[in-house]
Design a protein around this motif. Structure first.
Motif, short mmCIF file in Angstrom:
data_model
loop_
_atom_site.label_atom_id
_atom_site.label_comp_id
_atom_site.label_asym_id
_atom_site.label_seq_id
_atom_site.Cartn_x
_atom_site.Cartn_y
_atom_site.Cartn_z
N ILE A 1 101.23 77.82 -98.52
CA ILE A 1 100.60 76.38 -98.74
C ILE A 1 101.30 75.78 -99.82
O ILE A 1 100.91 76.52 -101.11
N ILE A 2 101.70 74.68 -99.73
CA ILE A 2 102.44 73.97 -100.88
C ILE A 2 102.17 72.53 -100.73
O ILE A 2 101.82 71.99 -99.69
N GLU A 3 101.86 71.96 -102.08
CA GLU A 3 101.31 70.54 -101.94
C GLU A 3 102.81 69.48 -102.00
O GLU A 3 103.79 69.74 -102.66
N LEU A 4 102.91 68.97 -100.75
CA LEU A 4 104.11 68.08 -100.63
C LEU A 4 103.69 66.62 -100.64
O LEU A 4 102.55 66.22 -100.19
N GLU A 5 104.61 65.91 -101.25
CA GLU A 5 104.55 64.45 -101.14
C GLU A 5 104.53 63.97 -99.67
O GLU A 5 105.51 64.29 -99.15
N ILE A 6 103.55 62.98 -99.52
CA ILE A 6 103.37 62.48 -98.24
C ILE A 6 104.62 61.64 -97.74
O ILE A 6 105.14 61.86 -96.58
N GLU A 7 105.05 60.95 -98.91
CA GLU A 7 106.55 60.28 -98.52
C GLU A 7 107.66 61.00 -98.03
O GLU A 7 108.59 60.55 -97.24
N ALA A 8 107.58 62.30 -98.34
CA ALA A 8 108.82 63.34 -97.61
C ALA A 8 108.75 63.86 -96.63
O ALA A 8 109.41 64.59 -95.79
N GLN B 1 92.01 71.97 -94.01
CA GLN B 1 93.20 72.59 -93.37
C GLN B 1 94.52 72.25 -93.56
O GLN B 1 94.63 71.10 -93.21
N PRO B 2 95.36 73.10 -94.00
CA PRO B 2 96.89 72.34 -94.27
C PRO B 2 97.51 72.09 -93.08
O PRO B 2 97.27 72.67 -91.95
N ILE B 3 98.49 71.17 -93.07
CA ILE B 3 99.22 70.59 -91.96
C ILE B 3 100.39 71.80 -92.08
O ILE B 3 100.51 72.52 -92.94
N THR B 4 101.02 71.73 -90.73
CA THR B 4 102.52 72.43 -90.61
C THR B 4 103.79 71.55 -90.72
O THR B 4 103.56 70.62 -89.93
N VAL B 5 104.63 71.90 -91.35
CA VAL B 5 105.79 71.10 -91.35
C VAL B 5 106.98 72.28 -91.38
O VAL B 5 106.93 73.13 -91.56
N ARG B 6 108.24 71.55 -90.69
CA ARG B 6 109.38 72.17 -90.98
C ARG B 6 110.45 71.64 -92.09
O ARG B 6 110.36 70.31 -92.11
N LYS B 7 111.21 72.23 -92.82
CA LYS B 7 112.14 71.71 -93.89
C LYS B 7 113.34 71.04 -92.83
O LYS B 7 114.16 72.06 -92.29
N LEU B 8 113.44 69.97 -93.20
CA LEU B 8 114.84 69.22 -92.50
C LEU B 8 116.08 69.51 -93.59
O LEU B 8 117.16 69.63 -93.12
N ASP B 9 115.80 68.93 -94.69
CA ASP B 9 116.90 68.78 -95.72
C ASP B 9 116.27 68.99 -97.16
O ASP B 9 114.85 69.24 -97.12
N PHE B 10 116.95 68.77 -98.25
CA PHE B 10 116.33 68.87 -99.40
C PHE B 10 115.25 67.73 -99.59
O PHE B 10 115.43 66.49 -99.74
N SER C 1 98.85 60.82 -102.17
CA SER C 1 100.20 61.00 -102.38
C SER C 1 100.78 62.31 -101.84
O SER C 1 101.86 62.55 -101.56
N THR C 2 99.90 63.31 -102.07
CA THR C 2 100.41 64.91 -101.60
C THR C 2 99.38 65.43 -100.61
O THR C 2 98.10 64.98 -100.45
N VAL C 3 99.60 66.30 -99.77
CA VAL C 3 98.89 66.97 -98.77
C VAL C 3 99.28 68.44 -98.63
O VAL C 3 100.73 68.81 -98.89
N PRO C 4 98.37 69.29 -98.74
CA PRO C 4 98.69 70.67 -98.52
C PRO C 4 99.30 71.06 -97.27
O PRO C 4 99.10 70.45 -96.17
N ALA C 5 100.41 71.78 -97.16
CA ALA C 5 101.10 72.11 -96.12
C ALA C 5 101.85 73.41 -96.04
O ALA C 5 102.30 74.08 -96.94
N TYR C 6 101.94 74.29 -94.75
CA TYR C 6 102.66 75.32 -94.49
C TYR C 6 103.87 74.94 -94.31
O TYR C 6 104.43 74.15 -93.45
N LYS D 1 112.91 67.07 -97.69
CA LYS D 1 112.65 66.42 -96.53
C LYS D 1 112.08 67.39 -95.47
O LYS D 1 112.64 68.15 -95.07
N TYR D 2 110.97 66.96 -94.97
CA TYR D 2 110.12 67.43 -93.93
C TYR D 2 109.84 66.81 -92.68
O TYR D 2 109.84 65.75 -92.71
N GLN D 3 109.61 67.48 -91.64
CA GLN D 3 109.21 66.88 -90.48
C GLN D 3 107.84 67.76 -89.98
O GLN D 3 107.70 68.85 -90.19
#
Length: 300
Positions: A40-47, A78-87, A108-113, A89-91
């Motif tokens: 679980i990592i805090e990701l910037e929502i804009e990314a 409950q964290p969201i789940t994302v996949r890494k697209l680029d530096f 500004s951030t959200v916990p994500a797998y 940058k996540y989907q």
């Protein structure tokens, strides 16, 4: 709660690792991948960009506002789940409601797998995870099944294995897509149930489908009532048996002739004449003595 806070605090530290170009993780084989993938990592929502494979298209605004209020008070549990697209940058793979609600309250951030996945894997993960949800409407589920089958060439049997559903269940959902679009919308909006739709689908004529749909909605008919309407519709299409009229006799035996026979034999004599001129005279008798009497009359 303590465990969740501890994980999210750790996630903030890993966020810095993800933003370091020298530690750009592109596969599970890369250095430090084990620290990121599955954590679980805090990701910037804009990314984070929205997943184009997301099967859900309807989001209840009232429900979204309620979730936003909960997130404002308690955070994203409950964290969201994302996949890494680029530096950096996540989907999004799953959790669009949580992401939307987080934006509503200004996070500004959200916990994500973090996951590493290609397009096909992302499609499968997004659709399968969403299909398992209880709040998707039947048409959204049907569209998800159809998309999986079309885009990664799955049969219904293979689909059954992927999502853990019986093949017959998947087939029943897919059949809903044969309904008139107006009726599909009615199912999505909750005007009728999947059970109503399964009954209507047995009618091929789309105009007839919508006629029955209108009756269901206007008269608040049950699924059983709908099944009866569909049966009546099919019965009305069956060719009616032609009424066979008896062919007229080639000549008539008038009443006076019948009376003469009855009087002579002392019984009600039955006389039938066919179309070809042939016929039959039936003389009933009541006993052996009556039979012998008739015989003597015939002998003259």
């Amino acid at each position: 709660m303590t465990k969740a806070i501890k994980k999210q605090a750790l996630g903030r530290g890993l966020s810095a690792l993800l933003k370091d170009p020298e530690n750009d993780i592109k596969s599970v084989e890369d250095k430090n991948a084990d620290k990121v993938v599955g954590n679980i990592i805090e990701l910037e929502i804009e990314a984070i960009e929205i997943n184009p494979f997301q099967p859900r298209s309807n989001f209840n605004e009232e429900s979204l506002k309620e979730l936003a209020t909960s997130i404002k008070e308690l955070g994203v549990i409950q964290p969201i789940t994302v996949r890494k697209l680029d530096f950096n940058k996540y989907q999004l793979i799953s959790g669009e409601r949580r992401l939307r609600a987080s934006k509503l309250v200004g996070l500004s951030t959200v916990p994500a797998y973090i996951r590493i996945a290609n397009d096909n894997e992302s499609l499968v993960m997004a659709l399968v995870e969403n299909i398992q949800r209880h709040d998707l409407d039947p048409i959204e589920i049907a569209l998800s099944y159809q998309r999986l089958m079309d885009e990664i060439q799955l049969t219904q049997e293979q689909m059954s294995e992927r999502v853990g559903k019986k093949r017959s269940t998947i087939a029943n959902y897919l059949r809903l897509l044969k309904l008139d679009p107006i009726i599909q919308t009615g199912i999505r909006d909750g005007f009728i149930s999947m059970g109503h739709g399964r009954a209507i689908i047995n009618i091929e004529d789309l105009d007839a489908q919508t006629d029955i749909y209108q009756k269901i909605v206007s008269q608040n008919l049950s699924v059983r009532d709908t099944e009866a309407l569909v049966k009546n519709y099919h019965d009305s299409l069956k060719p009616k048996a032609a009424v066979v009229k008896p062919k007229a006799a080639s000549f008539d035996v008038d009443e006076s002739q019948k009376r003469a026979f009855n009087a002579y034999f002392g019984n009600l004599v039955d006389i039938k004449v066919a179309t070809n001129g042939k016929g039959k005279i039936t003389i009933p008798f009541q006993s052996e003595a009556d039979f012998n009497r008739i015989i003597e009359l015939i002998k003259g």
